[in-house]
Design a protein around this motif. Structure first.
Motif, short mmCIF file in Angstrom:
data_model
loop_
_atom_site.label_atom_id
_atom_site.label_comp_id
_atom_site.label_asym_id
_atom_site.label_seq_id
_atom_site.Cartn_x
_atom_site.Cartn_y
_atom_site.Cartn_z
N ILE A 208 0.86 -1.17 0.00
CA ILE A 208 0.00 0.00 0.00
C ILE A 208 0.90 1.22 0.00
N PRO A 209 0.79 2.08 -1.00
CA PRO A 209 1.62 3.28 -1.03
C PRO A 209 1.22 4.25 0.07
N ILE A 210 2.22 4.78 0.74
CA ILE A 210 1.98 5.76 1.80
C ILE A 210 2.73 7.02 1.43
N LYS A 211 2.05 8.14 1.48
CA LYS A 211 2.68 9.43 1.18
C LYS A 211 2.71 10.23 2.47
N ALA A 212 3.91 10.49 2.98
CA ALA A 212 4.07 11.28 4.19
C ALA A 212 4.39 12.71 3.81
N VAL A 213 3.73 13.65 4.42
CA VAL A 213 3.94 15.07 4.16
C VAL A 213 4.40 15.72 5.45
N VAL A 214 5.44 16.56 5.35
CA VAL A 214 5.99 17.22 6.51
C VAL A 214 5.91 18.74 6.33
N PHE A 215 5.30 19.41 7.30
CA PHE A 215 5.23 20.86 7.31
C PHE A 215 6.13 21.46 8.39
N GLY A 216 6.80 20.61 9.19
CA GLY A 216 7.52 21.06 10.38
C GLY A 216 8.52 22.17 10.19
N ASN A 217 9.27 22.19 9.12
CA ASN A 217 10.27 23.23 8.88
C ASN A 217 9.78 24.31 7.92
N SER A 218 8.55 24.18 7.43
CA SER A 218 8.03 25.10 6.43
C SER A 218 7.58 26.42 7.03
N ILE B 76 1.56 27.76 2.17
CA ILE B 76 2.65 27.03 2.83
C ILE B 76 3.16 25.93 1.89
N PRO B 77 4.49 25.79 1.77
CA PRO B 77 5.03 24.66 1.03
C PRO B 77 5.16 23.46 1.96
N PHE B 78 5.32 22.28 1.39
CA PHE B 78 5.54 21.10 2.22
C PHE B 78 6.66 20.24 1.65
N TYR B 79 7.14 19.31 2.48
CA TYR B 79 8.20 18.38 2.11
C TYR B 79 7.62 16.97 2.03
N SER B 80 7.97 16.26 0.97
CA SER B 80 7.61 14.86 0.82
C SER B 80 8.62 14.21 -0.11
N THR B 81 9.03 13.00 0.20
CA THR B 81 9.99 12.31 -0.66
C THR B 81 9.39 11.96 -2.01
N THR B 82 8.08 12.06 -2.13
CA THR B 82 7.42 11.74 -3.40
C THR B 82 7.03 12.98 -4.19
N GLY B 83 7.55 14.13 -3.80
CA GLY B 83 7.24 15.38 -4.50
C GLY B 83 6.53 16.34 -3.59
N SER B 84 6.62 17.61 -3.91
CA SER B 84 6.05 18.62 -3.03
C SER B 84 5.32 19.68 -3.81
N ALA B 85 4.70 20.59 -3.06
CA ALA B 85 3.94 21.67 -3.67
C ALA B 85 3.84 22.84 -2.72
N LEU B 86 3.55 23.98 -3.30
CA LEU B 86 3.11 25.13 -2.53
C LEU B 86 1.59 25.03 -2.54
#
Length: 185
Positions: A1-11, A28-38
């Motif tokens: 099962i694909p899991i996408k984790a999103v991190v806003f902690g340093n944003s 706010i932008p975010f960090y994810s190893t599978t790609g990010s966005a504003l």
């Protein structure tokens, strides 16, 4: 099962006009190893924005004198410019200086954007008028992190540096820099 984790902690987030011209849109932008966005959301209208970044994340975020949002990229450490009126997102560079992350960004009243970089402990400067990006150099010889940044009313750049505390004041016009944190800290 694909899991996408999103991190806003340093944003860092900003309030700026929405693409529809409404004041008070939260971005706010975010960090994810599978790609990010504003991402953006306007609470009163429900207007939303999602602009894909060309990196694994975005940390620093500020609004320039031109009304555009400037986002510090994570892996690679490029600076991105998002224009809310048009939805245009551009990569302005920065990774060529060796930066992997741009931890924080700051806008000056003179139309310049500054980025605090890792692992090079350098500051980059983007001139909104000319479109030129330049490396202002390493702030400390043995530290990797330039983590926080702001610009004062004189145009001097203040940068929080390192895993061992340093506070450096940089004059972007002359290149002069000085440590201002008392030794006790």
């Amino acid at each position: 099962i694909p899991i996408k984790a999103v991190v806003f902690g340093n944003s860092h987030a900003v309030m700026a006009p929405s693409p529809g011209g409404r004041d008070g849109m939260f971005y706010i932008p975010f960090y994810s190893t599978t790609g990010s966005a504003l991402i953006g959301y306007h609470a009163e209208s429900g207007e939303r924005v999602e602009a894909k970044l060309g990196s694994s994340g975005g940390y620093g975020c500020c609004v320039g004198t031109d009304g555009a949002l400037y986002i510090g990229g994570v892996n690679p450490g490029n600076l991105y410019r998002y224009e809310p009126k048009t939805g245009d997102l551009r990569n302005l560079g920065g990774a060529e200086t060796g930066a992997t992350y741009i931890w924080a960004t700051a806008a000056s009243a003179a139309g310049r954007i500054y980025g605090a970089c890792y692992p090079t402990c350098n500051v980059i400067e983007y001139d909104i008028q000319t479109g030129l990006l330049r490396d202002l150099g390493r702030l400390h010889p043995s530290e990797a992190y330039c983590r926080s940044i702001c610009v004062d009313h004189r145009g001097l750049v203040w940068a929080g540096v390192g895993t061992h505390a340093h506070l450096i004041v940089l004059d972007p016009q002359t290149g002069a820099r000085r440590e201002v944190l008392p030794e006790v800290y």
